[in-house]
Design a protein around this motif. Structure first.
Motif: not given
Ligand code: FES
Length: 182
Positions: A106-112, A167-177
């Motif tokens: 996981v590589v955070e690009q920015d807060q979103a 996706q990044v929503t509500d300060q949470q990182v989500w992983m999809g397919p």
């Protein structure tokens, strides 16, 4: 040469082989870091056993999994620095679905925004490992190297590392397919 065997001494089925390949983040990375020569030898064998469709130049990542799952709060990740995260996915192998632990970077690009990468090299499927010193994912099998966001920069990998939808929503990182390679 005789057929491969399981640790219990029985024949190693294709399904068992795939699950072993996927099981255990530590084991996967230890194999990548400690036994590059074995990885070199195993690469073509792995590709042959799984009959991946891109033999000779490119292989797909882990067996496909669907759905979305929370990976962690954005505060768990450092901007631009890959973090190895174990994820339990329902993996389908030969008709049976089993919860199986795999690993992603996981590589955070920015807060979103974040990038989630499959850890397998796109040359012949060996697991890569992030090097803080080299600032690259390094593949022990044939010298492949990728940037933090998975672009190939050295060696034979023919395309970027495979990505999961993110996706990044509500300060949470989500992983999809997985995103199918172009
Ligand atoms: Fe060949 Fe990675 S599997 S460079």
């Amino acid at each position: 040469m005789g057929p491969a065997t399981s640790p219990q001494g029985g024949p190693l089925t294709r399904r068992g082989f795939v699950l072993r390949l996927l099981a255990g983040v530590g084991g996967v990375l230890a194999a990548a870091l400690v036994v590059p020569a074995a990885g070199f030898a195993a690469g073509p064998a792995i590709a042959g056993r799984l009959r991946w469709p891109f033999l000779g130049g490119s292989v797909p990542p882990t067996p496909r999994a669907t759905g979305w799952r929370a990976i962690g709060p954005v505060g768990d990740f450092e901007l631009g620095v890959p973090k190895l995260v174990p994820v339990t996915l329902p993996v389908k192998v030969e008709g049976a679905v089993e919860p199986t632990q795999v690993a992603v970077y996981v590589v955070e690009q920015d807060q979103a925004d974040a990038v989630i990468l499959d850890i397998h090299c796109t040359h012949m499927g060996c697991p890569v490992a992030w090097s803080d010193g080299a600032k690259r994912y390094l593949c022990p099998c044939h010298g492949g190297a990728f940037t933090a966001t998975g672009d190939p920069v050295a060696g034979p990998p023919p395309r970027p590392m495979d990505r999961y939808q993110t996706q990044v929503t509500d300060q949470q990182v989500w992983m999809g397919p997985l995103i199918e390679p172009a």
